[in-house]
Design a protein around this motif. Structure first.
Motif, PDB file in Angstrom:
ATOM      1  N   LEU A   1      31.749  -3.876 -14.665  1.00 20.57           N
ATOM      2  CA  LEU A   1      32.804  -4.684 -15.109  1.00 20.57           C
ATOM      3  C   LEU A   1      33.096  -5.848 -14.195  1.00 20.57           C
ATOM      4  O   LEU A   1      33.309  -6.877 -14.467  1.00 20.57           O
TER       5      LEU A   1
ATOM      6  N   SER B   1      39.239  -7.558 -14.050  1.00 17.02           N
ATOM      7  CA  SER B   1      38.218  -6.541 -14.269  1.00 17.02           C
ATOM      8  C   SER B   1      38.747  -5.245 -13.560  1.00 17.02           C
ATOM      9  O   SER B   1      38.251  -4.154 -13.856  1.00 17.02           O
TER      10      SER B   1
ATOM     11  N   CYS C   1      34.525  -3.880  -7.951  1.00 19.68           N
ATOM     12  CA  CYS C   1      34.662  -5.074  -9.030  1.00 19.68           C
ATOM     13  C   CYS C   1      34.481  -6.174  -8.122  1.00 19.68           C
ATOM     14  O   CYS C   1      33.856  -7.113  -8.545  1.00 19.68           O
TER      15      CYS C   1
END
Length: 740
Positions: free
Chosen positions: A405, A426, A523
């Protein structure tokens, strides 16, 4: 007895000193190719210098007490080093690590460019077609016409500069490791606990390496750094341990620890032996050859100070007495099971090294390239679908999902939301995905499918570990222990167990929400990794992102690892309540299936005893082991000759000529072929073992032929499934008509 005299003792001391000095000089001379050797030397000399200080200033203080004093100063030293290094890195852009810094460091350290995969990147006079140009305070790479920006990969194997750059961090972490070890020596009571505590820390470091290795496709340099750190920390702690305990204490502690390990982990020792075999088989082979040479020298009588070849039974063998004892100990193992476990370890390593570290990067680069024409909404929907599918697979952890992601969503959304906004976006999607997947696992699998015996069995509902988790999870309200288990426990079993126990969904979601502290650095790592590969005219658009990605990747590993350790601590504390554990009744349906499979597992072990097996299955298993060890060593030691370098921003059409198969170089195909042959031979061996196990099951039931009714193990199915090695279930349908 020759070594007991003055001349023998002096010769022995001089020999040992020569060996030590020779090893030091060898490490220093080879520092160009193996720069982490200097870190190992520093780790060894750090405790030696501190012990020399003890002899000069604190000679009347007990060594164990003195070593325990060092925990505070070493902790302070590690913190100061870490803070100073971080401040130094961010004080000046020239101190950050990026592709320009890597090329510059490679040239300064004299690392030779490798033109094997890039023959057009030379300038015809021994240099590269590109150069580092400095204008004022700024450095950048200059690529003339006809010189591709991919030519920087000629320095891909030059790690000396990175090790020098990250060296203070390695030193600080080594000091931190020593600090913890010195703290353990403070503990009062039985001294075998000190050894167990050190063993626990050593296992934690190894597991931390494994967690970071799962991110190897993102940052290979940090893997090398952590490997050097682990070796250095182990050597340094071993020095402290040896000088802090007597030989008798170490022998007694070793016996006590092994007794406790056998009692608590006896069923899992073969897994550890398998890991030893797959990682050290070539080293063991060399050791045996040296032992044979040693025994030959002893028998020749050429050196009067040599030990005698040995007396008594077995002294006439080709090995020394010590080696023969070790070989006999290994021969006493259940070799077929240990070899099978070793092969499974090798298969797992190959999957991580090939699929995770290489094919995953190719897949993500393909996804970024293919989704570029679409909006952020479509890409988000695609990633949610992929994430849900991955979360619903029991073996898949959450970190790869969050990392994906962090790579894909900012890559598509930074133009609309900016880099900061897309990173937080994200993180939000990752949190929603985790909570949604946990709710699905709890409600749709745990509650709706709890009547299926196989689901409850897969969770391990009758195991002591799961029962200890139940004691914590079934308490009213939320406390630290429950939150830690929800975050750090195994994803799929924990969520499904909550559904089986009918725990309130809202409370579980609230307890799982703090996982955002794991999702955020993961992330961020993905986004910074992608940003590190963005460039204009061969120069990075974000020179600082490579440095920050290294830090956030390490932080991700620490958070992930720390949450697991804290969860394991609370589960272990709950499992100490034997009465409470015993009060939880077993699931009788699951117990019946477990008993059936345990009987089948015992039959399998009986049928596959090494001494009783015919030669063909032995050859199949032995060859499978040799092939998987060879394959693993090839991809680990010669990775650059096995795979074509491919980054997240590379195009498959340009970098791999439109074919994913071009990722594998000739040596890579050889390693994959060996891997495939090893898996095939293991399958054939296990198929043979399953056939023999079924025959024994039939004989134990007084039947002469296997029938479907004979192999029913539950009300839901008519298949006997073998779980003796913890792999996915293997059906015996193919052997229904096997004669006993």
């Amino acid at each position: 007895d020759g070594w007991a005299g003055k001349a023998g003792g002096l010769a022995l001391d001089l020999s040992m000193l020569t060996v030590v000095v020779g090893l030091v000089l060898l490490v220093m001379l080879m520092a160009h190719e193996y720069p982490y050797g200097i870190v190992c030397l520093f780790a060894i000399f750090m405790p030696l210098w501190l012990l020399a200080l003890k002899l000069l200033k604190y000679d009347k203080v007990d060594t164990r007490t003195f070593v325990s004093w060092l925990s505070g100063p070493l902790l302070l030293l590690s913190l100061l080093i870490g803070l100073s290094w971080t401040a130094w890195v961010f004080s000046d852009p020239d101190n950050e690590w990026n592709v320009v810094a890597g090329v510059s460091a490679a040239e300064r350290t004299g690392c030779e460019a490798d033109y094997t995969d890039h023959p057009d990147c030379g300038d015809g006079s021994g240099g590269t077609c590109f150069s580092v140009v400095r204008e004022g305070d700024e450095e950048y790479l200059l690529f003339p016409e006809g010189c591709s920006s991919n030519c920087v990969e000629v320095y891909a194997e030059c790690s000396a500069g990175f090790i020098l750059w990250v060296g203070p961090v390695l030193v600080g972490l080594a000091a931190l490791f020593l600090s913890f070890f010195c703290t353990f020596l403070r503990s009062e009571g039985a001294k075998d606990k000190d050894v167990l505590n050190f063993g626990a820390v050593w296992i934690l470091i190894l597991f931390g390496m494994w967690v970071t290795t799962s991110l190897a496709g993102a940052a290979g340099g940090i893997i090398l750094a952590l490997a050097a750190l682990t070796l250095a920390s182990f050597v340094a702690s071993a020095v402290f341990f040896v000088v802090s305990t007597s030989s008798e204490e170490r022998s007694r502690n070793a016996e006590q620890v092994m007794d406790r390990v056998r009692k608590k982990y006896g069923d899992h020792l073969d897994w550890a032996r398998g890991l030893f075999v797959v990682t050290c088989l070539p080293i063991v082979a060399v050791y045996l050859v040296l032992s044979m040479a040693n025994q030959l020298v002893r028998r020749s009588g050429l050196f009067p100070c040599s030990a005698p070849p040995g007396d008594g039974p077995g002294s006439g063998g080709v090995f020394t007495a010590r080696t023969k004892k070790q070989v006999d100990a290994m021969r006493s193992w259940n070799r077929s099971r240990v070899f099978t476990y070793a092969i499974i370890w090798g298969i797992g390593f190959m999957i991580l090294q090939v699929i995770v570290a290489n094919l995953t990067v190719v897949f993500l680069s393909w996804m970024i390239e293919k989704t570029r024409p679409y909006g952020i909404g479509v890409v988000t929907a695609i990633m949610i679908g992929v994430g849900v599918a991955m979360f619903l697979l029991p073996p898949v952890p959450g970190v790869p999902v969050y990392l994906s992601l962090g790579i894909v969503l900012p890559a598509q959304g930074h133009e609309l939301m900016g880099w900061t906004g897309s990173i937080f976006y994200s993180v939000a999607i990752g949190l929603m995905l985790k909570l949604g997947a946990s709710a699905m696992q709890q409600k749709l699998v745990g509650e709706r499918l709890s009547h299926i015996v196989k689901v409850r069995q897969f969770v391990g509902i009758n195991s002591r570990f799961i029962k200890a988790m139940r004691l914590v999870l079934e308490k009213d309200g939320l406390d630290l222990a429950k939150v830690c288990i929800l975050i750090g426990g195994p994803d799929w079993p924990t969520s499904v167990l909550c559904g089986i126990l009918r725990l309130p969904l809202l409370q579980i979601m609230l307890g799982t929400a703090p996982i955002v502290f794991l999702i955020m650095p993961t992330c961020m790592s993905g986004a910074f990794l992608y940003m590190a590969f963005l460039e204009t005219d061969g120069n990075p658009d974000f020179p600082w992102s490579a440095t920050v990605s290294t830090i956030t990747l390490t932080l991700t590993a620490i958070v992930q690892f720390g949450s697991m350790i804290v969860a394991a601590y609370y589960v272990e504390r709950a499992s100490a309540n034997s009465d409470d554990i015993a009060a939880i009744p077993d699931d009788l349906e699951v117990k019946e299936v477990d008993d059936e499979e345990e009987h089948l597992r015992r039959c399998y072990q009986t049928a596959t005893q090494w001494e009783a097996m015919p030669w063909l299955p032995k050859i199949s298993l032995g060859a499978s082991l040799v092939f998987i060890v060879t394959s693993s060593y090839m991809v680990q030691l010669f990775s650059s000759y096995c795979f074509t370098p491919h980054t997240l921003t590379d195009s498959i059409a340009e970098n791999l000529d439109g074919k994913v198969s071009n990722l594998f170089l000739p040596l890579g195909w050889v390693s994959v072929a060996l891997f495939g042959v090893s898996c095939t031979l293991l399958f054939l061996f296990m198929t043979w073992g399953e056939k023999k196990a079924l025959q024994l099951v039939n004989e134990s039931r007084g039947s002469s032929r296997v029938a479907p009714d004979d192999i029913q193990v539950s009300a839901e199915g008519t298949e006997v499934r073998l779980h003796s090695y913890g792999l996915s279930s293997l059906s015996f349908d193919a052997f229904h008509n096997v004669d006993s």
